[in-house]
Design a protein around this motif. Structure first.
Motif, PDB file in Angstrom:
ATOM      1  N   HIS A 110      -5.118   2.268   7.005  1.00 51.52           N
ATOM      2  CA  HIS A 110      -5.173   2.349   5.544  1.00 51.52           C
ATOM      3  C   HIS A 110      -6.381   1.594   5.012  1.00 51.52           C
TER       4      HIS A 110
ATOM      5  N   HIS B 265       0.583   5.399  -1.113  1.00 50.29           N
ATOM      6  CA  HIS B 265      -0.321   6.427  -1.625  1.00 50.29           C
ATOM      7  C   HIS B 265       0.180   6.974  -2.958  1.00 50.29           C
TER       8      HIS B 265
ATOM      9  N   GLU C  89      -8.773   8.045   4.070  1.00 52.60           N
ATOM     10  CA  GLU C  89      -8.917   6.585   4.243  1.00 52.60           C
ATOM     11  C   GLU C  89      -9.619   6.259   5.550  1.00 52.60           C
TER      12      GLU C  89
ATOM     13  N   HIS D  48       0.843  -1.190   0.000  1.00 52.83           N
ATOM     14  CA  HIS D  48       0.000   0.000   0.000  1.00 52.83           C
ATOM     15  C   HIS D  48       0.885   1.249   0.000  1.00 52.83           C
TER      16      HIS D  48
HETATM   17 ZN   LIG Z   1      -3.024   4.493   3.127  1.00 58.35          ZN
END
Ligand SMILES: [Zn+2]
Length: 197
Positions: free
Chosen positions: A135, A47, A76, A45
Motif C-alpha cells: 500500500h 481504499h 499503489e 489505510h
Molecule cells: Zn492500499
C-alpha cells in the motif's frame, strides 16, 4: 501502518482460494469486514477513504489531507507506463492547488501560506517513509493565514471532483470554537465547522 486487505482484492486470491474451502472463505470475509470497520476509526489505510485534519489557531489555519494512493490514481505501485506517470503527475498538480482542494468563506480572508504535497513514485519526491509494502499513501498539507478567523464557519473540499475514486473523507477539526468531526462525501462536500460558543 495497519493495512486492511479485503480478500477479494488480494493479489494472491487464487492461491489463497485454492487452500481454503468455502466455509473458511465466508468466515474470513466476515472477519475482514470487522477489521475494515475497526480500521475506519483508527485512520487505517482503506481504499476510497481519506482523512482530513483541520487546526485553527488564531490567524493560522492548517489543513492536512491523507489518502490511499489508490483513491487518487487507481494504483499503489511504481508507474509501469506513461499513463501511470501521467496520472501521478496530474494528481500531484491537483493537490498542489490548495484553493481548488479546500475552499473557505471569502469573509474569513484566508490566503494560502504554504503547500506541501507528498506523492509516492513521483520523481524527485522523497518517499522513504512509505515503505515497500503493498500500500501507499499520498499527503497534502496546506496552511493559510486568515484575517477574520471567526468567519471560518465552513469548508468545502474540491477533492471529490478531482478524485472520483474517493468515496469518503473522515474529517476532524480543532478550532478556537471547539472540536468537531464530520464525514464528507461526494454529495456532501461542505463541512460545517464548530461554531463559536
Ligand atoms: Zn492500499
Amino acid at each position: 501502518m495497519a493495512c486492511t486487505c479485503v480478500p477479494l482484492s488480494c493479489q494472491t486470491l487464487d492461491d489463497w482460494m485454492g487452500a481454503m474451502n468455502a466455509r473458511h472463505f465466508l468466515a474470513s470475509l466476515w472477519l475482514s469486514s470487522l477489521a475494515v470497520t475497526a480500521g475506519a476509526e483508527s485512520g487505517a489505510h482503506e481504499h476510497g477513504v481519506a482523512h482530513l485534519h483541520l487546526v485553527q489557531d488564531g490567524a493560522a489555519l492548517s489543513v492536512e489531507f491523507e489518502s490511499p494512493l489508490d483513491s487518487l490514481v487507481g494504483f499503489e505501485h511504481a508507474p509501469r507506463d506513461d499513463a501511470h506517470k501521467q496520472a501521478l503527475r496530474i494528481s500531484h498538480e491537483a493537490l498542489e492547488n490548495a484553493a481548488q482542494m479546500v475552499s473557505l468563506p471569502a469573509a474569513a480572508g484566508c490566503a494560502v501560506d504554504t503547500v506541501e504535497v507528498e506523492m509516492p513514485f513521483v520523481e524527485d519526491a522523497h518517499h522513504d517513509h512509505l515503505g515497500k509494502g503493498e500500500h501507499a499513501d499520498a499527503q497534502a498539507h496546506y496552511t493559510f493565514n486568515c484575517t477574520e478567523p471567526s468567519a471560518l464557519t465552513q469548508l468545502t473540499v474540491g477533492l471529490f471532483k478531482a478524485f472520483p475514486r474517493l468515496e469518503r473523507i473522515d474529517a476532524e477539526a480543532a478550532t478556537a470554537a471547539g472540536q468537531g468531526k464530520a464525514v464528507l462525501r461526494p454529495t456532501q462536500a461542505t463541512w460545517t465547522l464548530p461554531a463559536p460558543r
